[in-house]
Design a protein around this motif. Structure first.
Motif, PDB file in Angstrom:
ATOM      1  N   SER A   4       0.818  -1.216   0.000  1.00  0.00           N
ATOM      2  CA  SER A   4       0.000   0.000   0.000  1.00  0.00           C
ATOM      3  C   SER A   4       0.847   1.260   0.000  1.00  0.00           C
ATOM      4  CB  SER A   4      -0.930   0.004   1.217  1.00  0.00           C
ATOM      5  OG  SER A   4      -1.880  -1.018   1.103  1.00  0.00           O
ATOM      6  N   ILE A   5       2.022   1.204   0.610  1.00  0.00           N
ATOM      7  CA  ILE A   5       2.891   2.385   0.650  1.00  0.00           C
ATOM      8  C   ILE A   5       3.130   2.909  -0.759  1.00  0.00           C
ATOM      9  CG2 ILE A   5       5.234   3.217   1.129  1.00  0.00           C
ATOM     10  CD1 ILE A   5       5.298   1.231   3.486  1.00  0.00           C
ATOM     11  N   GLY A   6       3.418   2.018  -1.688  1.00  0.00           N
ATOM     12  CA  GLY A   6       3.742   2.429  -3.048  1.00  0.00           C
ATOM     13  C   GLY A   6       2.602   3.158  -3.730  1.00  0.00           C
ATOM     14  N   MET A   7       1.422   2.602  -3.688  1.00  0.00           N
ATOM     15  CA  MET A   7       0.301   3.231  -4.396  1.00  0.00           C
ATOM     16  C   MET A   7      -0.235   4.446  -3.645  1.00  0.00           C
ATOM     17  SD  MET A   7      -1.376   3.514  -7.046  1.00  0.00           S
ATOM     18  CE  MET A   7      -0.956   2.086  -7.983  1.00  0.00           C
ATOM     19  N   ILE A   8      -0.398   4.333  -2.341  1.00  0.00           N
ATOM     20  CA  ILE A   8      -0.911   5.466  -1.575  1.00  0.00           C
ATOM     21  C   ILE A   8       0.081   6.627  -1.637  1.00  0.00           C
ATOM     22  CG2 ILE A   8      -1.553   6.286   0.722  1.00  0.00           C
ATOM     23  CD1 ILE A   8      -2.643   3.500   1.320  1.00  0.00           C
ATOM     24  N   GLY A   9       1.375   6.338  -1.507  1.00  0.00           N
ATOM     25  CA  GLY A   9       2.389   7.387  -1.587  1.00  0.00           C
ATOM     26  C   GLY A   9       2.357   8.105  -2.926  1.00  0.00           C
ATOM     27  N   LYS A  10       2.179   7.350  -4.002  1.00  0.00           N
ATOM     28  CA  LYS A  10       2.090   7.956  -5.335  1.00  0.00           C
ATOM     29  C   LYS A  10       0.878   8.880  -5.437  1.00  0.00           C
ATOM     30  CE  LYS A  10       1.471   6.564 -10.199  1.00  0.00           C
ATOM     31  NZ  LYS A  10       2.052   7.745 -10.736  1.00  0.00           N
ATOM     32  N   LEU A  11      -0.253   8.426  -4.945  1.00  0.00           N
ATOM     33  CA  LEU A  11      -1.463   9.247  -4.993  1.00  0.00           C
ATOM     34  C   LEU A  11      -1.347  10.473  -4.080  1.00  0.00           C
ATOM     35  CD1 LEU A  11      -4.131   6.419  -5.114  1.00  0.00           C
ATOM     36  CD2 LEU A  11      -3.411   7.909  -6.982  1.00  0.00           C
ATOM     37  N   PHE A  12      -0.727  10.308  -2.905  1.00  0.00           N
ATOM     38  CA  PHE A  12      -0.505  11.444  -2.020  1.00  0.00           C
ATOM     39  C   PHE A  12       0.352  12.498  -2.725  1.00  0.00           C
ATOM     40  CE2 PHE A  12      -0.971   9.287   2.434  1.00  0.00           C
ATOM     41  CZ  PHE A  12      -2.312   9.081   2.194  1.00  0.00           C
ATOM     42  N   ALA A  13       1.426  12.066  -3.377  1.00  0.00           N
ATOM     43  CA  ALA A  13       2.320  13.000  -4.075  1.00  0.00           C
ATOM     44  C   ALA A  13       1.569  13.745  -5.171  1.00  0.00           C
ATOM     45  CB  ALA A  13       3.518  12.254  -4.657  1.00  0.00           C
ATOM     46  N   GLU A  14       0.734  13.044  -5.917  1.00  0.00           N
ATOM     47  CA  GLU A  14      -0.032  13.699  -6.978  1.00  0.00           C
ATOM     48  C   GLU A  14      -1.012  14.723  -6.409  1.00  0.00           C
ATOM     49  OE1 GLU A  14      -1.818  10.677  -9.417  1.00  0.00           O
ATOM     50  OE2 GLU A  14       0.125  10.000 -10.167  1.00  0.00           O
ATOM     51  N   MET A  15      -1.620  14.419  -5.280  1.00  0.00           N
ATOM     52  CA  MET A  15      -2.543  15.370  -4.656  1.00  0.00           C
ATOM     53  C   MET A  15      -1.808  16.621  -4.188  1.00  0.00           C
ATOM     54  SD  MET A  15      -4.933  12.925  -2.424  1.00  0.00           S
ATOM     55  CE  MET A  15      -5.703  11.526  -3.177  1.00  0.00           C
ATOM     56  N   ILE A  16      -0.635  16.430  -3.618  1.00  0.00           N
ATOM     57  CA  ILE A  16       0.155  17.579  -3.163  1.00  0.00           C
ATOM     58  C   ILE A  16       0.584  18.423  -4.359  1.00  0.00           C
ATOM     59  CG2 ILE A  16       2.299  18.282  -2.028  1.00  0.00           C
ATOM     60  CD1 ILE A  16       2.018  15.681  -0.325  1.00  0.00           C
ATOM     61  N   ASP A  17       0.968  17.775  -5.445  1.00  0.00           N
ATOM     62  CA  ASP A  17       1.392  18.510  -6.634  1.00  0.00           C
ATOM     63  C   ASP A  17       0.242  19.252  -7.299  1.00  0.00           C
ATOM     64  OD1 ASP A  17       4.047  17.842  -6.391  1.00  0.00           O
ATOM     65  OD2 ASP A  17       3.937  16.124  -7.746  1.00  0.00           O
ATOM     66  N   ASN A  18      -0.983  18.753  -7.165  1.00  0.00           N
ATOM     67  CA  ASN A  18      -2.140  19.372  -7.817  1.00  0.00           C
ATOM     68  C   ASN A  18      -2.876  20.381  -6.942  1.00  0.00           C
ATOM     69  OD1 ASN A  18      -1.782  17.970 -10.231  1.00  0.00           O
ATOM     70  ND2 ASN A  18      -2.908  16.203  -9.453  1.00  0.00           N
ATOM     71  N   MET A  19      -2.422  20.582  -5.722  1.00  0.00           N
ATOM     72  CA  MET A  19      -3.118  21.516  -4.830  1.00  0.00           C
ATOM     73  C   MET A  19      -2.801  22.964  -5.204  1.00  0.00           C
ATOM     74  SD  MET A  19      -0.982  21.325  -1.328  1.00  0.00           S
ATOM     75  CE  MET A  19       0.034  22.748  -1.035  1.00  0.00           C
ATOM     76  N   ASP A  20      -3.567  23.867  -4.662  1.00  0.00           N
ATOM     77  CA  ASP A  20      -3.362  25.295  -4.873  1.00  0.00           C
ATOM     78  C   ASP A  20      -2.085  25.732  -4.151  1.00  0.00           C
ATOM     79  OD1 ASP A  20      -3.662  27.979  -5.412  1.00  0.00           O
ATOM     80  OD2 ASP A  20      -5.199  28.294  -3.870  1.00  0.00           O
ATOM     81  N   ARG A  21      -1.147  26.299  -4.897  1.00  0.00           N
ATOM     82  CA  ARG A  21       0.156  26.685  -4.338  1.00  0.00           C
ATOM     83  C   ARG A  21       0.147  28.042  -3.640  1.00  0.00           C
ATOM     84  NH1 ARG A  21       4.799  24.792  -4.582  1.00  0.00           N
ATOM     85  NH2 ARG A  21       5.797  26.801  -4.932  1.00  0.00           N
ATOM     86  N   SER A  22      -0.941  28.754  -3.691  1.00  0.00           N
ATOM     87  CA  SER A  22      -0.942  30.113  -3.138  1.00  0.00           C
ATOM     88  C   SER A  22      -0.641  30.133  -1.632  1.00  0.00           C
ATOM     89  CB  SER A  22      -2.257  30.821  -3.436  1.00  0.00           C
ATOM     90  OG  SER A  22      -3.337  30.128  -2.869  1.00  0.00           O
TER      91      SER A  22
END
Length: 188
Positions: A74-92
């Motif tokens: 689960s670390i591999g898939m959840i970590g990948k999805l977490f990273a994508e969510m952080i990258d897609n968040m509002d940077r302001s």
């Protein structure tokens, strides 16, 4: 099976947090994120059954092995999805904290976590749904749960017991799916 899926998902989600932050370009930059992404790919390389067979040699045929397999995979898939969510968040919010000289931990605490916490929880619940099914399969190779009972009933040609186990698995998976879907709908 439920306990293996739940504890394995909890373990995987907690351990995926640092990997998700490391693999995020918003947090780690270009080089750090590549290192994080590579680590997550390495973790995801082995299918759960192969990982189960490997860990059974070290930890024996028991539920603890099933939890480890579910958690590590689960670390591999959840970590990948977490990273994508952080990258897609509002940077302001991160940029505002940069402007006042906030540290990395302050940016994570005050800018990142409030924006992605609900999505992180939703991903973990979705993964729980998948992991309950996986825990059943892992039991077939000896990692505990209902899968072990399936193997024993099949070897002894005890078809009545095998049928009841299958019905139990179907009811369990449907119940977990329904609960997970309702919780995800409330979070997102």
């Amino acid at each position: 099976t439920l306990a293996i899926g739940f504890v394995g998902t909890l373990l995987g989600a907690i351990l995926a947090l640092p990997f998700g932050f490391l693999a995020s370009r918003n947090i780690s930059g270009k080089i750090g994120s590549r290192i994080g992404e590579t680590l997550l790919v390495i973790i995801r390389v082995f299918p759960e059954i192969i990982l189960g067979l490997i860990l059974i040699k070290g930890f024996g045929m028991n539920a603890f092995t099933g939890v480890l397999v579910i958690g590590l995979h689960s670390i591999g898939m959840i970590g990948k999805l977490f990273a994508e969510m952080i990258d897609n968040m509002d940077r302001s919010a991160i940029e505002a904290l940069d402007a006042v000289g906030a540290s990395l931990l302050q940016k994570i605490r005050f800018a990142v976590i409030p924006q992605v916490a609900a999505d992180f929880s939703s991903v973990a619940l979705y993964r729980l749904d998948i992991n309950v099914r996986s825990a059943t399969i892992l039991g077939v190779v000896g990692a505990g749960g209902l899968g072990t009972l399936i193997t024993l009933a099949g070897q002894n040609a005890n078809w009545n017991v095998l049928g009841m186990i299958m019905i139990t698995i179907i009811i369990t998976v449907i119940t977990v799916d329904m609960i997970s879907a309702r919780l995800r709908a409330k979070l997102v």
